[in-house]
Design a protein around this motif. Structure first.
Motif, PDB file in Angstrom:
ATOM      1  N   ALA A  21      47.761  85.189  25.650  1.00  0.00           N
ATOM      2  CA  ALA A  21      46.527  84.425  25.833  1.00  0.00           C
ATOM      3  C   ALA A  21      45.372  85.331  26.238  1.00  0.00           C
ATOM      4  O   ALA A  21      44.243  85.176  25.741  1.00  0.00           O
ATOM      5  CB  ALA A  21      46.749  83.333  26.880  1.00  0.00           C
ATOM      6  N   MET A  22      45.643  86.289  27.133  1.00  0.00           N
ATOM      7  CA  MET A  22      44.585  87.202  27.565  1.00  0.00           C
ATOM      8  C   MET A  22      44.135  88.084  26.409  1.00  0.00           C
ATOM      9  O   MET A  22      42.936  88.325  26.231  1.00  0.00           O
ATOM     10  CB  MET A  22      45.064  88.036  28.741  1.00  0.00           C
ATOM     11  N   ALA A  23      45.082  88.574  25.605  1.00  0.00           N
ATOM     12  CA  ALA A  23      44.711  89.379  24.442  1.00  0.00           C
ATOM     13  C   ALA A  23      43.872  88.568  23.455  1.00  0.00           C
ATOM     14  O   ALA A  23      43.064  89.131  22.713  1.00  0.00           O
ATOM     15  CB  ALA A  23      45.962  89.911  23.765  1.00  0.00           C
ATOM     16  N   SER A  24      44.060  87.250  23.464  1.00  0.00           N
ATOM     17  CA  SER A  24      43.305  86.357  22.577  1.00  0.00           C
ATOM     18  C   SER A  24      41.964  85.949  23.164  1.00  0.00           C
ATOM     19  O   SER A  24      41.238  85.152  22.555  1.00  0.00           O
ATOM     20  CB  SER A  24      44.139  85.104  22.273  1.00  0.00           C
ATOM     21  N   GLY A  25      41.646  86.445  24.360  1.00  0.00           N
ATOM     22  CA  GLY A  25      40.346  86.178  24.960  1.00  0.00           C
ATOM     23  C   GLY A  25      40.223  84.846  25.655  1.00  0.00           C
ATOM     24  O   GLY A  25      39.120  84.309  25.773  1.00  0.00           O
TER      25      GLY A  25
ATOM     26  N   GLU B 118      38.482  87.333  38.621  1.00  0.00           N
ATOM     27  CA  GLU B 118      37.559  87.899  37.641  1.00  0.00           C
ATOM     28  C   GLU B 118      38.158  87.917  36.239  1.00  0.00           C
ATOM     29  O   GLU B 118      37.451  87.667  35.260  1.00  0.00           O
ATOM     30  CB  GLU B 118      37.148  89.311  38.055  1.00  0.00           C
ATOM     31  N   ASP B 119      39.450  88.269  36.124  1.00  0.00           N
ATOM     32  CA  ASP B 119      40.078  88.232  34.802  1.00  0.00           C
ATOM     33  C   ASP B 119      41.100  87.111  34.682  1.00  0.00           C
ATOM     34  O   ASP B 119      41.849  87.034  33.718  1.00  0.00           O
ATOM     35  CB  ASP B 119      40.719  89.576  34.446  1.00  0.00           C
ATOM     36  N   GLY B 120      41.119  86.217  35.653  1.00  0.00           N
ATOM     37  CA  GLY B 120      41.991  85.056  35.632  1.00  0.00           C
ATOM     38  C   GLY B 120      41.844  84.278  36.927  1.00  0.00           C
ATOM     39  O   GLY B 120      41.429  84.825  37.956  1.00  0.00           O
TER      40      GLY B 120
ATOM     41  N   ALA C 154      32.370  84.637  31.082  1.00  0.00           N
ATOM     42  CA  ALA C 154      32.611  85.899  31.781  1.00  0.00           C
ATOM     43  C   ALA C 154      34.098  86.132  32.008  1.00  0.00           C
ATOM     44  O   ALA C 154      34.598  87.259  31.842  1.00  0.00           O
ATOM     45  CB  ALA C 154      31.856  85.896  33.110  1.00  0.00           C
ATOM     46  N   LEU C 155      34.818  85.070  32.380  1.00  0.00           N
ATOM     47  CA  LEU C 155      36.256  85.189  32.584  1.00  0.00           C
ATOM     48  C   LEU C 155      36.968  85.534  31.287  1.00  0.00           C
ATOM     49  O   LEU C 155      37.884  86.377  31.267  1.00  0.00           O
ATOM     50  CB  LEU C 155      36.807  83.888  33.154  1.00  0.00           C
ATOM     51  N   ARG C 156      36.573  84.915  30.210  1.00  0.00           N
ATOM     52  CA  ARG C 156      37.209  85.189  28.932  1.00  0.00           C
ATOM     53  C   ARG C 156      36.981  86.640  28.507  1.00  0.00           C
ATOM     54  O   ARG C 156      37.900  87.313  28.010  1.00  0.00           O
ATOM     55  CB  ARG C 156      36.688  84.228  27.863  1.00  0.00           C
ATOM     56  N   SER C 157      35.777  87.130  28.706  1.00  0.00           N
ATOM     57  CA  SER C 157      35.474  88.503  28.341  1.00  0.00           C
ATOM     58  C   SER C 157      36.275  89.497  29.191  1.00  0.00           C
ATOM     59  O   SER C 157      36.857  90.453  28.665  1.00  0.00           O
ATOM     60  CB  SER C 157      33.974  88.766  28.509  1.00  0.00           C
ATOM     61  N   ARG C 158      36.346  89.248  30.495  1.00  0.00           N
ATOM     62  CA  ARG C 158      37.082  90.147  31.377  1.00  0.00           C
ATOM     63  C   ARG C 158      38.583  90.073  31.099  1.00  0.00           C
ATOM     64  O   ARG C 158      39.296  91.085  31.184  1.00  0.00           O
ATOM     65  CB  ARG C 158      36.792  89.787  32.841  1.00  0.00           C
TER      66      ARG C 158
END
Length: 430
Positions: free
Chosen positions: A326-330, A350-352, A379-383
């Motif tokens: 999921a994180m790799a998918s943004g 910040e990243d989740g 911002a969260l999706r980008s990080r």
């Protein structure tokens, strides 16, 4: 390098879960090794029919039919993965002597066969193992399913008994192995107390960045999700992927989305998978949920890219590769505090998002704060995508650094590597 047999006593199909997918990815990476690497790898799965799938001259996947397959059992109402409960698998036992290293990954027919056969084999073989699933915890949940409408004390007694029995079985099998690999510091610490710290090493999980990546700028994945599955085009999409049962925390997530909708939030839940709670969630959420059913990896990759938030309340994961995907998918990921899955984050908040309490109110508050604040969500999706790109290892790297040294080493001669959390690699290198 030796001949290695990896034993995965789960049914392999296009929609298999993370344990099976993990070893498919490792096999693909091994198939890409140069011919002079010397590694010969066979990964044994369960299958509807016996067959061999060759990935390269030195890597193959072998499917063997189960003897006592759990597909015939209905106690968990379709919640559990299909395994083999036979105490011994003669077909596997006949094949194992062709390998030097026997790598256990579960706690049922294949594992018990390997331990039993190793005692009878005249030549020396090496037993190693890796932990992929919290089998005792899953046994407790499925025990409650099996109990059905029994009185609560009886249900809990059955669940506790199943958990204790599977814990004893797992440690009995692991104690026969010279090395045991686990994905997280907490899991390694627990195993080290029982097996000794010198026998326990890390085995991280990788991520396939070719399959999993953010949506195109034109929103092609989102458009396809709307077109093919009828999801609302103008509402934030909260995705859950995995077994649709209590082991993954799905009832908690469904209740939190129902609360969000009662508050007037435009949230829409998307579920990828199947399991015992599917009907309950459909009845509870009605038109506010879309159930996609089980999906192959390629189909799931498009679904990830088309959604906004990945919510995963599970506490039974040893690693949770769906979070990395999921994180790799943004996607912005929302996880329970203290769960092993938070190891994929490098900067929680910040990243989740990490939710402190396992209550519908706490989860509704966390999800609502995201979907009603588009700048924060973006911002969260980008990080999240940046963390995946720079901090999560590839499957190739994990194979080289975590598995090959263990398979190649002589007994008692495995080089110790600094223990790293499941989702942190000290760099993204391929």
């Amino acid at each position: 390098m030796p001949s290695v047999a990896v034993l995965v006593e789960l049914m392999r199909s296009a929609t298999s879960g993370g344990h099976v997918k993990c070893w498919e990815r490792f096999a693909e990476s091994a198939a890409g090794l140069p011919d002079d690497s010397g590694l010969d790898l066979t990964v044994y799965f369960l299958g509807e029919r016996e067959r061999v799938e060759r990935l390269s001259p030195h890597v193959r996947l072998v499917m063997l039919r189960p003897l006592i397959g759990t597909a015939r059992l209905t106690s968990a109402r379709g919640a559990e993965d299909v395994t083999d409960l036979a105490p011994y698998h003669p077909g596997l036992a006949a094949l194992l002597p062709g390998h030097d290293v026997w790598h256990l990954t579960h706690a049922f027919a294949y594992a018990s066969t390997a331990v039993r056969a190793a005692r009878r084999t005249p030549r020396r073989v090496r037993l190693v193992a890796s932990v992929h699933t919290d089998v005792p915890a899953l046994a407790a949940v499925y025990g409650r399913y099996a109990a059905g409408s029994w009185p609560r004390p009886a249900r809990e007694a059955l669940a506790a008994g199943a958990e204790r029995a599977l814990a004893r079985r797992r440690y009995r099998l692991l104690s026969a192995c010279e090395r045991v690999l686990a994905p997280t510091p907490a899991a390694r610490e627990e195993l080290a107390r029982a097996l000794g710290p010198d026998r326990v090493l890390p085995l991280r999980r990788g991520v396939d960045r070719h399959r999993f990546h953010p949506d195109d700028p034109d929103g092609a994945a989102r458009s396809a999700l709307v077109r093919r599955h009828g999801v609302p085009p103008d509402r934030p999409l909260i995705l859950f992927a995995g077994r649709l049962d209590a082991t993954k925390g799905l009832p908690l997530l469904a209740d939190s989305v129902r609360l969000l909708r009662a508050r007037g939030s435009p949230a829409h839940l998307v579920l990828a998978g199947s399991g015992a709670e599917a009907g309950r969630v459909r009845r509870a959420l009605g038109s506010d949920v879309t159930l996609l059913g089980p999906l192959p990896q390629e189909g799931l990759a498009h679904v990830y890219a088309g959604c906004d938030v990945f919510a995963f309340p599970s506490r039974t994961e040893t690693c949770g590769n769906v979070v990395a995907e999921a994180m790799a998918s943004g996607l912005a990921v929302v996880l329970p505090e203290g769960a092993h899955t938070t190891q994929w984050l490098t900067a929680p908040g910040e990243d989740g998002v990490v939710v402190r309490h396992d209550t519908p109110v706490a989860w509704a508050d966390a999800l609502g704060a995201l979907i009603t604040d588009p700048p924060r969500l973006a911002a969260l999706r980008s990080r999240s995508a940046t963390t995946a790109r720079t901090s999560h290892p590839t499957w190739d790297r994990v194979l080289r650094e975590d598995l090959l040294p263990v398979w190649a080493a002589s007994s008692g001669d495995v080089p110790a590597r600094a223990a790293t959390p499941a989702g942190r690699s000290g760099g993204a290198g391929g």
